[in-house]
Design an enzyme around this catalytic site. Sequence first.
Site, short mmCIF file in Angstrom:
data_model
loop_
_atom_site.label_atom_id
_atom_site.label_comp_id
_atom_site.label_asym_id
_atom_site.label_seq_id
_atom_site.Cartn_x
_atom_site.Cartn_y
_atom_site.Cartn_z
N ARG A 1 0.85 -1.20 0.00
CA ARG A 1 0.00 0.00 0.00
C ARG A 1 0.88 1.24 0.00
O ARG A 1 1.09 1.89 1.03
CB ARG A 1 -0.95 -0.04 1.19
CG ARG A 1 -2.07 -1.04 0.98
CD ARG A 1 -3.16 -0.95 1.99
NE ARG A 1 -4.36 -1.62 1.52
CZ ARG A 1 -5.45 -1.81 2.25
NH1 ARG A 1 -5.50 -1.37 3.49
NH2 ARG A 1 -6.50 -2.42 1.74
N TYR B 1 -2.61 -1.69 7.83
CA TYR B 1 -3.57 -2.69 8.27
C TYR B 1 -3.65 -2.70 9.79
O TYR B 1 -2.75 -2.23 10.49
CB TYR B 1 -3.16 -4.09 7.79
CG TYR B 1 -3.20 -4.26 6.30
CD1 TYR B 1 -4.39 -4.52 5.65
CD2 TYR B 1 -2.03 -4.18 5.54
CE1 TYR B 1 -4.42 -4.69 4.27
CE2 TYR B 1 -2.05 -4.35 4.17
CZ TYR B 1 -3.26 -4.61 3.54
OH TYR B 1 -3.28 -4.78 2.17
N ASP C 1 -4.04 -2.01 -6.45
CA ASP C 1 -4.50 -2.54 -5.17
C ASP C 1 -5.85 -3.24 -5.32
O ASP C 1 -6.91 -2.64 -5.16
CB ASP C 1 -4.59 -1.40 -4.16
CG ASP C 1 -4.86 -1.89 -2.74
OD1 ASP C 1 -5.14 -3.09 -2.57
OD2 ASP C 1 -4.81 -1.06 -1.82
#
Length: 376
Positions: free
Chosen positions: A124, A235, A132
């Site tokens: 990312r 995340y 993505d």
Amino acid sequence: MSVRICVPRETAAGESRVALTPDGARRLLSDDISIAVEAGAGRAAGFPDADYEDAGVEIVPDAGRLLGEADIVFKVAPPSETEADGLREGSILACLLQPHENAALIERLADGGITALALELVPRITRAQSMDALSSQSNLAGYKAVLLGANSLGRIFPLLMTAAGTLSPARVLVLGAGVAGLQAIATARRLGADTWGYDIRAAVREEVESLGAKFVDLQEGAEGAAEDAETEGGYAKELEEAEQARQRELLAQHVARADVVITTALVPGRPAPVLITEETMDRMKDGSVIVDLAGEAGGNCALSTPGETVVERGVTIHAPLNVPGSLPYHASQLLGRNLSALVKPMIGEEGVSVDLADDVIGPCCVTHAGEVRFGA
């Protein structure tokens, strides 16, 4: 030197997406790139063979021939053993490979001399946003989750003022404010619900509130813990069990007040954290609804049954699998663009170049030159 990109028909049960659409193929075709698609590959997603032919794509009726001729293979789901064995040595496979669950398949691809790119592992970073696939597919999942919840709820979402009286809005709580969660929040708001969002990462509070929702703050007096809950890649980290228990207890009162709860909490490579326990469900209202988007990883609700809809203790629990696949037309469009953006920079006049030092290709390359790179 022309590079041949091939797109087989998906064979996994229930998979209706296709890895490249006719419009995507039209943008990708060039003097350096030719494209072939297996007959019927796009039909379930709403893309007939004629549309591919109009775009300049060759239709190949035989999957074995298609795979054997490919320099690059685009797929949605991981290949079957037969498909993996049919790939030509030295070719490139790009798909949602699910590397954490498919160790044997990865070994098989390495033994076959295949360079495998796992879309789940695309980092990312700014340069990789167009590649993505997790984000593109999660957007659709978040949208569809709200529709599932609204369809199962025995009341409407918005405030409604009528001559017969005023109807209060439904209360929607979204657990996890990643891509799927934020899209769910935005969709619930558009439908007029009283919308709340929660995430262990305090940094997403502004994003939740920017969508017009309220943020459930369980981290008051524990800012350090909130900061530590996010990985470098953006995340959520897996919390220690004691912290998970504390979060569940604090969250239970908010869950109990909600009409619809949408859960989206996932930790890559780990079972989904349980956010809604049986004890919490005992406090929920009869007729309320849970949509558990973490079903494929075991579920965020203790009573979820992955792939099924059940009613437990007066609460309807949806735990659907492959939610983006239920919107195959747009899911295929987005996934095809992700694959094209990932692979196109690898193609030049001399063919395909795999640069493992590249800050996108390196992290998502799980096999190359006979070696397994994932987990190394």
